[in-house]
Design an enzyme around this catalytic site. Structure first.
Site, PDB file in Angstrom:
ATOM      1  N   GLU A 153       0.817  -1.212   0.000  1.00 13.82           N
ATOM      2  CA  GLU A 153       0.000   0.000   0.000  1.00 13.82           C
ATOM      3  C   GLU A 153       0.858   1.273   0.000  1.00 13.82           C
ATOM      4  O   GLU A 153       0.745   2.133   0.872  1.00 13.82           O
ATOM      5  CB  GLU A 153      -0.963   0.000   1.184  1.00 13.82           C
ATOM      6  CG  GLU A 153      -1.984  -1.122   1.116  1.00 13.82           C
ATOM      7  CD  GLU A 153      -2.994  -1.088   2.247  1.00 13.82           C
ATOM      8  OE1 GLU A 153      -4.078  -1.666   2.104  1.00 13.82           O
ATOM      9  OE2 GLU A 153      -2.689  -0.473   3.303  1.00 13.82           O
ATOM     10  N   GLU A 308      -6.513  -7.762  -0.876  1.00 11.39           N
ATOM     11  CA  GLU A 308      -6.991  -7.599   0.502  1.00 11.39           C
ATOM     12  C   GLU A 308      -8.450  -7.185   0.526  1.00 11.39           C
ATOM     13  O   GLU A 308      -8.879  -6.317  -0.234  1.00 11.39           O
ATOM     14  CB  GLU A 308      -6.187  -6.524   1.245  1.00 11.39           C
ATOM     15  CG  GLU A 308      -4.779  -6.899   1.626  1.00 11.39           C
ATOM     16  CD  GLU A 308      -4.127  -5.814   2.483  1.00 11.39           C
ATOM     17  OE1 GLU A 308      -4.865  -5.081   3.170  1.00 11.39           O
ATOM     18  OE2 GLU A 308      -2.892  -5.701   2.445  1.00 11.39           O
TER      19      GLU A 308
END
Length: 750
Positions: A153, A308
């Site tokens: 991320e 995710e």
């Protein structure tokens, strides 16, 4: 390495982030059994493991993770191996404090969280690439490792750093971009406010300042920050490539505004995404469709992976609601419907401590006693039955264009309005299409746009001539283009589009924007109570003899529109908005007929009144464009009454075809967008994936497979469904029943 190995699967990837270093050996033994029971076939290892992988500077300990990889593989579970570089260890912060990031106020952030690194730091770049290289050298040919997962991320917490290292790097980046300081001065308009620079060395990072920052500098700062973070990723990618030909990814976060994912995607072998829609949001399904379509666009139509999601509740919202029964599986199937070839979670086992203790996992704190456990087992088995779907592609006749640099430009522009949420206009139009059952691609300005029946260009703040040219080709082939307010307002250096907004689109649309005419909403003057009731306001106006006589259309929050063609009125009813009126939001524009460039040059921009008003003398026309709707004076549109709000220019195309170039001079509300779309879709002959579905039911086609998703709280019955439901294995011979928050995947009958 000469060529990259493909990411090969025999069934959709299923599993999640696994952090066995947080647990003892007995728990790992138990986890292997539980993973088999759930049908897990892939886990992500090492995402936050730098402190274990390199416990002291230059000393790697990879044996422990090698043992885990081997034991997982023995159970048929492959590894998405992360480089661990999202959280540098404490020794880096202590030995090299200059590697820590600095915020806009000049505060150097400390250790004890995550992502605590400066993207320009030579030390961080050196150490992260070295760790990635060491992992690739050890595991680059390991049969269990199927995918490299760089960092995690990027930019989620630190997307900009304001340290001295970044200042020097920014100066060098600007020097390379502009060549001379005079070119930079011209681009940034530095004669305003006496901001001229004599040398690149005088330029600072745009940290805290007394008032507005220079918009040109801020746009370049966004570009530079993206460039620096991308440089970190490329450093690790190159280190891996020296030892491994396995595919490489890094997990995206939807249309994450700080990073230009279109640029990033060019360097990746597989697109992966993290997404956490809010179960308390009734539009969560629309958000899932949007984000999935963004990923499919980044993948150039190829399959992607959901890296995710959560099985239940997250821990980071102020209050965290869990997914409702069936939602975890249905939302997973929705990702598959929009192009995903795998569903992974954060995380496998819910943490027993740390900042994500209360973030759900596939194995929750309560273990098998939790509903989550049984939902995860069901989903794992169901995904195995979707193996035939792997690799199948979606097809769409409609595309929405998004542009990261335009979002940056809109966010740093000082006026004409606040900036709203990123990609707000694009998401609004995408939602309208999704609600109407239309398959949609989300693409960038440099993608192949030809061939679509309808192209939607919403709020593309920077003028993009290449998109305008593609729009011309689409309409010449009989297609339709919808351009919305807020498009082509500035150039690539934040300079205004002189001679009227709409830039490269003016000729195609036949109109241009003379002025922005935004609403403000309620304004409260001295002595006024912001919470005042209507009665209190009325009482005050008995004595406020001056202000009570002042008209304030700008204080409204909506604009009234009137259809000037019966087709739009009919479309309003056909879209399900029978009895409702047409409205815009708080953005409006003064639209006039497009003025040829030679006239602008002849009059040097100072045009006679007759030319400015050209088109208004003919009812329902403005130059070469038809007026489809006008502002009607209701709400905040008093001063715009009678002026065009929606226009259409008919384009005579090849072989007698007729395309359409539509302009929308306000931010239409949902019913009005639906009405306009219904009208355009009739011209373009575009129909839903499946027409006439009940409320809450979504249909998507992926190759020969039809996904049916019931987002509603009621069971629904559908007719005309024939084939085999891959999830249940049951034959569909006409009528089918879909339970609340559940799905079907229908394959053709053999």
């Amino acid at each position: 390495m000469t060529s990259v190995k493909p990411f090969v699967q025999t069934s959709p990837a299923y599993g999640g982030d696994y952090n066995p270093e947080q647990w003892d050996a007995a728990t790992f033994d138990r986890d292997l059994e539980l993973m088999v029971e759930q049908g897990v076939n892939m886990v992500s290892l090492g995402i936050f493991s730098w402190a274990r992988l390199e416990p002291t500077e230059g000393t790697y300990d990879l044996d422990w993770i090698a043992t885990l990889i081997d034991r997982l593989y023995a159970k048929g579970i492959s590894t998405d191996l992360a480089t661990g570089t999202a959280s540098p260890p404490v020794w880096m912060a202590e030995t090299y404090p200059e590697s820590l990031p600095v915020n806009a106020n000049g505060v150097r952030l400390g250790f004890g969280s995550r992502q605590q690194y400066c993207p320009s730091s030579p030390i961080y770049r050196e150490k992260s690439a070295a760790l990635a290289g060491a992992l690739a050298e050890r595991f680059g040919a390991h049969p269990a490792v199927k995918l490299w997962h760089i960092n995690n991320e990027y930019g989620c917490h630190i997307s900009e750093c304001y340290c001295d290292t970044c200042r020097v790097a920014f100066q060098g980046w600007l020097s390379e971009r502009y060549g001379t300081i005079e070119e930079l001065n011209q681009a940034w308009g530095t004669d305003f406010w006496s901001q001229r620079y004599a040398a690149f060395e005088q330029i600072n990072v745009p940290k805290a300042m007394p008032t507005f920052r220079n918009p040109g500098q801020m746009l370049d700062w966004k570009r530079f920050s993206n460039h620096q973070i991308l440089g970190c990723m490329l450093g690790e990618l190159n280190a891996i490539r020296e030892h491994s030909a396995l595919p490489i990814t890094t997990n995206f976060m939807g249309a994450f505004a700080p990073l230009d994912y279109r640029e990033w995607a060019q360097h990746l072998d597989l697109i992966t995404d993290d997404h956490y829609p809010d179960p308390a949001d009734p539009a969560a399904g629309a958000d899932i469709a949007w984000q999935a379509d963004v990923m499919r666009g980044l993948a150039k139509g190829a399959p992607w992976l959901l890296m995710e999601q959560t099985t239940g509740a997250v821990q980071w919202r102020p209050r965290n609601s869990p997914k409702r029964p069936g939602q975890y599986a249905m939302w997973s199937m929705q990702r598959m419907a929009h192009g995903a070839d795998g569903i992974l979670q954060f995380q496998w086992r819910q943490s027993k401590g740390g900042s994500e203790t209360f973030h759900a996992g596939m194995v929750p704190h309560a273990g098998k006693a939790s509903r989550t456990w049984h939902d995860s087992v069901w989903l794992g088995q169901a995904l195995k039955r979707l193996a035939p779907v792997l690799g199948a592609r979606s097809e769409a006749s409609v595309a929405v264009v998004i542009d990261w640099e335009s979002e940056w430009a809109r966010s740093v522009s000082v006026g004409p309005s606040d900036h709203g949420t990123p990609f707000e206009g694009a998401k609004a139009w995408h939602r309208t299409l999704w609600e109407q059952g239309i398959a949609t691609d989300v693409l960038g300005p440099d993608d192949e746009l030809d061939g679509y029946k309808v192209l939607i260009v919403p709020e593309l703040f920077i003028d993009r001539p290449s998109v305008a040219k593609a729009a011309e080709r689409i309409t010449a082939a009989g297609g339709h283009v919808i351009v919305t307010a807020g498009t082509s307002v500035v150039n690539e250096t934040m300079g205004a589009q002189l001679g009227g907004y709409l830039g490269s689109f003016k000729e195609l649309l036949g109109v241009q924007v003379a002025d922005h005419a935004l609403l403000t909403g309620p304004v409260f003057g001295p002595g006024e109570n912001r919470l005042a009731t209507t009665e209190e306001t009325t009482r005050a106006n008995t004595v406020n003899r001056m202000s009570r006589a002042v008209g304030i259309p700008a204080a409204h929050t909506w604009l009234g529109l009137e259809a000037t063609t019966p087709a739009l009125e009919r479309a309003l009813g056909a879209a399900g908005a029978e009895g409702l009126d047409l409205r815009g939001g708080m953005w409006a524009e003064h639209v006039i007929a497009a003025i040829p460039a030679d006239l602008l040059e002849r009059y040097d921009g100072d045009l006679p009144e007759g030319i400015v008003a050209k088109g208004f003398a003919v009812p329902g026309k403005i130059g070469e464009a038809d007026v489809i709707a006008s502002f009607d004076g209701r709400g905040g549109s008093v001063d715009l009454a009678g002026m065009p709000a929606i226009t259409r220019r008919t384009i005579a195309g090849e072989g007698g075809t007729k395309g359409g170039a539509w302009y929308v001079a306000t931010d239409l509300d949902a019913p009005s967008r639906a009405a306009l779309w219904t009208m355009v879709s009739m011209y373009a002959r575009i129909t839903p994936v499946i027409a006439g579905l009940p409320d809450g039911v979504e249909a998507q086609k992926r190759g020969e497979f039809t996904f049916l998703l019931n987002h509603s709280d009621k069971s629904v019955q559908l007719g005309g469904i024939v084939g085999i439901d891959l999830i249940s294995g049951q034959s569909c011979t006409g009528h089918v029943m879909i339970a609340p928050r559940s799905s079907m995947v229908v394959a053709p009958a053999e």
